[in-house]
Design an enzyme around this catalytic site. Structure first.
Site, PDB file in Angstrom:
ATOM      1  N   ASN A  29     -95.255  58.122  17.161  1.00  0.00           N
ATOM      2  CA  ASN A  29     -95.191  59.579  16.960  1.00  0.00           C
ATOM      3  C   ASN A  29     -95.373  59.838  15.462  1.00  0.00           C
ATOM      4  O   ASN A  29     -95.530  58.902  14.666  1.00  0.00           O
ATOM      5  CB  ASN A  29     -93.864  60.142  17.479  1.00  0.00           C
ATOM      6  N   ALA A  67    -100.956  65.380  20.782  1.00  0.00           N
ATOM      7  CA  ALA A  67    -101.628  64.473  21.716  1.00  0.00           C
ATOM      8  C   ALA A  67    -102.201  65.149  22.969  1.00  0.00           C
ATOM      9  O   ALA A  67    -103.395  65.022  23.260  1.00  0.00           O
ATOM     10  CB  ALA A  67    -100.676  63.338  22.081  1.00  0.00           C
ATOM     11  N   ARG A  92    -104.407  70.024  17.398  1.00  0.00           N
ATOM     12  CA  ARG A  92    -103.664  68.784  17.153  1.00  0.00           C
ATOM     13  C   ARG A  92    -102.546  68.671  18.171  1.00  0.00           C
ATOM     14  O   ARG A  92    -102.288  69.603  18.929  1.00  0.00           O
ATOM     15  CB  ARG A  92    -103.166  68.665  15.698  1.00  0.00           C
ATOM     16  N   ASP A 142     -97.368  60.069  20.735  1.00  0.00           N
ATOM     17  CA  ASP A 142     -98.836  60.008  20.755  1.00  0.00           C
ATOM     18  C   ASP A 142     -99.344  58.850  21.600  1.00  0.00           C
ATOM     19  O   ASP A 142    -100.454  58.901  22.125  1.00  0.00           O
ATOM     20  CB  ASP A 142     -99.379  59.903  19.331  1.00  0.00           C
ATOM     21  N   ARG A 152    -109.906  60.867  16.345  1.00  0.00           N
ATOM     22  CA  ARG A 152    -108.526  60.502  15.986  1.00  0.00           C
ATOM     23  C   ARG A 152    -108.105  59.310  16.850  1.00  0.00           C
ATOM     24  O   ARG A 152    -108.204  59.373  18.074  1.00  0.00           O
ATOM     25  CB  ARG A 152    -107.548  61.679  16.190  1.00  0.00           C
TER      26      ARG A 152
HETATM   27  O1  MRU Z   1    -100.907  64.760  13.657  1.00  0.00           O
HETATM   28  P1  MRU Z   1    -100.454  65.621  14.804  1.00  0.00           P
HETATM   29  O2  MRU Z   1     -99.985  66.968  14.391  1.00  0.00           O
HETATM   30  O3  MRU Z   1    -101.510  65.680  15.883  1.00  0.00           O
HETATM   31  O4  MRU Z   1     -99.221  64.828  15.392  1.00  0.00           O
HETATM   32  C1  MRU Z   1     -98.536  65.380  16.481  1.00  0.00           C
HETATM   33  C2  MRU Z   1     -97.383  64.561  16.919  1.00  0.00           C
HETATM   34  O5  MRU Z   1     -97.070  63.527  16.376  1.00  0.00           O
HETATM   35  C3  MRU Z   1     -96.688  65.033  18.158  1.00  0.00           C
HETATM   36  O6  MRU Z   1     -95.318  64.783  18.098  1.00  0.00           O
HETATM   37  C4  MRU Z   1     -97.285  64.298  19.374  1.00  0.00           C
HETATM   38  O7  MRU Z   1     -98.685  64.412  19.363  1.00  0.00           O
HETATM   39  C5  MRU Z   1     -96.756  64.809  20.654  1.00  0.00           C
HETATM   40  S1  MRU Z   1     -97.335  66.425  21.030  1.00  0.00           S
HETATM   41  C6  MRU Z   1     -96.701  66.907  22.517  1.00  0.00           C
END
Ligand code: MRU
Length: 351
Positions: free
Chosen positions: A253, A53, A51, A243, A96
């Site tokens: 985000n 981005a 997980r 994201d 996703r």
């Molecule tokens: O649902 P997730 O855990 O994938 O969400 C992650 C986030 O919201 C992070 O802050 C974002 O992906 C940036 S990661 C460098």
């Protein structure tokens, strides 16, 4: 300079398969899992074994190679092979919807598929090389983001972050936590406040784990506590990941980020977003165009296998929210820090 102990590599292409940290097991276990088929990669992204981005971008690039390896075993003409591979790539992206990095990395692989005129073996080799290149570049990009971001961290700062935008959300080093790592390397008096980040608790389970492993001081707070600590003067700045960032600077985000940004604005605390250029989607004008993932309702109703609310209650579980650009002090990228007016400063990043 501080030496970081963890040097976590979240995801790594190993010639014919992907090795990744299984993020569903934290904090009990730090385990690796091998992903050997395209469908396994789709499931790993969807179930959040991987997980964050940038990390799911690399997972997408690797997933295309895995599908290519499988399709090569079928008796298909080169044209049919390419056609099927494009279909599988498009399917992979549906795992996703919010983080643009997944789409971005798979599109890069699709360009290679479309341009290739030679044969299956050569195409697989090219896809493999590109996946590895994107993987290695990610760490370098994060270090640049970290170093650029460190320039705006005040001496001895208490930095609040939400969710996990660390080494475990990328190939390594992290974006928001990259800023923390670079700042800490020069100033070991900084301190991190990590929001728990309901419902998946990435802050509690992942951000604190990473920082504890690196010996960076971290205090865990629950999501509703941020304004309390801001009012007390205990937070000097906020840094979060993203994201998807629109051309006007609106940034999607993890759900709850918007609330933190509003609280920061009210208390006059700088609010930064740290992200690579691959997270910026210049094809969309504003955050209104960002598709927000609706996640499984059990993430809200069940904690540690135990239902926490009565049957019959309504549930809504958006995985992300969009922070309007007016609340963002700066967007820290590998090419520098974009500041308002974002339409102009973001466009300049791509020149
Ligand atoms: O649902 P997730 O855990 O994938 O969400 C992650 C986030 O919201 C992070 O802050 C974002 O992906 C940036 S990661 C460098």
């Amino acid at each position: 300079m501080a030496e970081f102990k963890s040097k976590i590599k979240t995801i790594e292409w190993e010639n014919t398969y992907t090795k990744m940290v299984d993020q569903t097991k934290f904090p009990d276990k730090f385990e690796y899992v091998n992903i050997t088929t395209g469908q396994q990669m789709y499931d790993a992204i969807k179930t959040m074994i991987v997980r964050g981005a940038p990390a799911i971008g690399i997972a997408g690039a690797d997933g295309v190679v895995l599908y290519a390896q499988e399709l090569a075993k079928q008796d298909l003409t080169f044209e049919k092979f390419k056609e099927e591979l494009i279909k599988k790539s498009d399917y992979l992206v549906t795992s996703r919807p919010t983080a643009v990095n997944l789409y971005w990395a798979v599109e890069k692989q699709k360009e290679i598929i479309k341009d290739c005129k030679s044969n299956k073996e050569d195409l697989i080799k090219k896809l493999c090389e590109n996946a590895k290149k994107l993987e290695l570049e990610d760490i370098e990009i994060n270090k640049k983001i970290g170093d650029n971001g460190a320039t705006v961290v005040p001496k001895g700062a208490a930095i609040l972050t939400h969710c996990n935008a660390g080494a475990l959300a990328t190939v390594g080093y992290g974006t928001a936590l990259g800023v923390v790592r670079s700042a800490y390397a020069n100033d070991p008096t900084i301190h991190v406040f990590a929001d728990e980040t309901r419902p998946r608790q990435q802050g509690a389970r992942i951000t604190t784990l990473e920082l504890v492993m690196d010996g960076i001081p971290v205090t865990l707070i629950t999501d509703g506590m941020c304004s309390y600590f801001m009012k007390k003067g205990m937070i000097d700045m906020v840094v979060v990941g993203a994201d998807r960032i629109a051309a006007n600077g609106d940034a999607a985000n993890k759900i709850g980020t918007y609330t933190v940004a509003i609280a920061a604005k009210y208390h006059n605390i700088p609010f930064y977003v740290a992200a690579p250029l691959s997270t910026i989607d210049t094809s969309i004008k504003s955050g209104d165009e960002i598709v927000i993932e609706e996640r499984n309702h059990e993430e809200v109703t069940v904690i540690n296998g135990k239902r926490i609310c009565p049957e019959g209650v309504n549930i809504i579980n958006p995985g992300f929210d969009v922070t309007p650009h007016e609340l963002i002090t700066g967007i820290i990228t590998e090419k520098g820090i974009a500041r308002p007016d974002y339409k102009k400063s973001i466009a300049e990043l791509f020149e």
